[in-house]
Design a protein around this motif. Sequence first.
Motif, short mmCIF file in Angstrom:
data_model
loop_
_atom_site.label_atom_id
_atom_site.label_comp_id
_atom_site.label_asym_id
_atom_site.label_seq_id
_atom_site.Cartn_x
_atom_site.Cartn_y
_atom_site.Cartn_z
N ARG A 57 0.81 -1.23 0.00
CA ARG A 57 0.00 0.00 0.00
C ARG A 57 0.83 1.27 0.00
NH1 ARG A 57 -3.79 -2.02 3.89
NH2 ARG A 57 -2.58 -3.89 3.53
N THR A 58 1.91 1.32 0.78
CA THR A 58 2.64 2.58 0.88
C THR A 58 3.33 2.93 -0.44
OG1 THR A 58 2.97 2.15 3.22
CG2 THR A 58 4.33 3.86 2.25
N GLN A 138 2.12 7.79 7.38
CA GLN A 138 1.09 6.95 7.99
C GLN A 138 0.38 7.70 9.12
OE1 GLN A 138 0.10 3.65 7.15
NE2 GLN A 138 -1.57 4.05 8.59
N ARG A 168 6.90 1.66 14.15
CA ARG A 168 7.14 3.06 13.75
C ARG A 168 5.82 3.81 13.61
NH1 ARG A 168 9.79 0.18 8.69
NH2 ARG A 168 7.95 -0.47 7.54
N VAL A 169 4.75 3.07 13.30
CA VAL A 169 3.43 3.70 13.18
C VAL A 169 3.00 4.25 14.55
CG1 VAL A 169 1.00 3.31 12.61
CG2 VAL A 169 2.79 2.19 11.26
N ARG A 222 -0.24 -4.21 13.70
CA ARG A 222 0.10 -5.57 13.26
C ARG A 222 1.17 -6.14 14.19
NH1 ARG A 222 4.00 -7.72 9.81
NH2 ARG A 222 4.86 -5.64 9.51
N GLN A 224 4.36 -7.64 14.50
CA GLN A 224 5.46 -7.61 13.51
C GLN A 224 6.36 -8.84 13.69
OE1 GLN A 224 6.96 -3.96 12.27
NE2 GLN A 224 4.84 -3.31 12.13
N PRO A 262 -3.26 0.07 10.32
CA PRO A 262 -2.47 0.56 9.18
C PRO A 262 -2.33 -0.45 8.04
CG PRO A 262 -1.00 -0.05 10.97
CD PRO A 262 -2.41 -0.19 11.49
#
Length: 311
Positions: A57-58, A138, A168-169, A222, A224, A262
């Motif tokens: 997506r990004t 984001q 990081r989000v 999410r 990770q 995200p």
Amino acid sequence: MLSQRHLLGIEPLTQTDITTILDCAETYAQANRAHQKPPAILSGLSLINMFFENSTRTQSSFELAAKRLGADVMNMSMQTSSVKKGETLIDTALTLNAMRPDILAVRHPASGAADLLASKVNCIVLNAGDGAHEHPTQALLDALTIRRAKGRLHRLTVAICGDIAHSRVARSNMFLLGKMESRIRLVGPRTLMPAGVEKLGVEVTDDMAKGLEGADVVMMLRLQKERMDGGFIPSEREYYHRWGLDAAKLAAAKPDAIVMHPGPMNRGVEIDGLLADDINRSVIQEQVEMGVAVRMAAMDLLTRHVQQGEA
Ligand code: NCD
């Protein structure tokens, strides 16, 4: 115009920078929804997407945003590039820099990679996610989604839940929501909470019922798995039981609380699939939509210096 030449993180931005980007993005969001083609303000400029981590997506969002404004876009496939032959990030960056792009969007597994790049190249750098450090576009698209749903960004209670330590989000959202004077609660297992995070002025709990109580926004993260080397969670089943969002846990939040993620989602691990698809509660698809608008706004505002011949 913004106070910064690059978009490396939310931390260096002022409240005015954030509002300027969101206001500009709102205009693009409305135009996009109405299928109105915006003026080609990036015509003659080029964006290089440098993604050292997989992304759907990004990367596509940056590409679409730049093309919608008339820019040329090149996607570097870092998996097959000379990086595989041992070239360093700096060498790759200098090579690309010599091709005189105007904008570089970079995603890299190492925290600080975007800052390092920005110090070596003379084009505009947008951080598309660096390690567990920041993911500014984001957080901005999340903020725009929240502002559209709630009408404001201040005095909201936002629960950010799950794998905070690797996210990081979460970091970028904490900076942004903190600057905009919202109340932040971090919810998740102690093993996935960064040490000393309370010092950032956020509330921390490992209890979903307490963390979600009275929340206006429930932001799921999410798990990770790729950044874990074992021992963080008992099992995915147990994780879902305690920290996975379903309708029963969401009942602790305000009745009109929105659900965010995200992406990409692990359905049945951090979120119930039915809830994720429930358009009465979930704004996950709108987040994706706002992503394009926010990236259009960021590139528009950052290139105004270039367009005026200052850079
Ligand atoms: C996030 C990322 O890459 O940091 N995803 C995204 O940008 N859409 C979150 C994640 O990978 O979990």
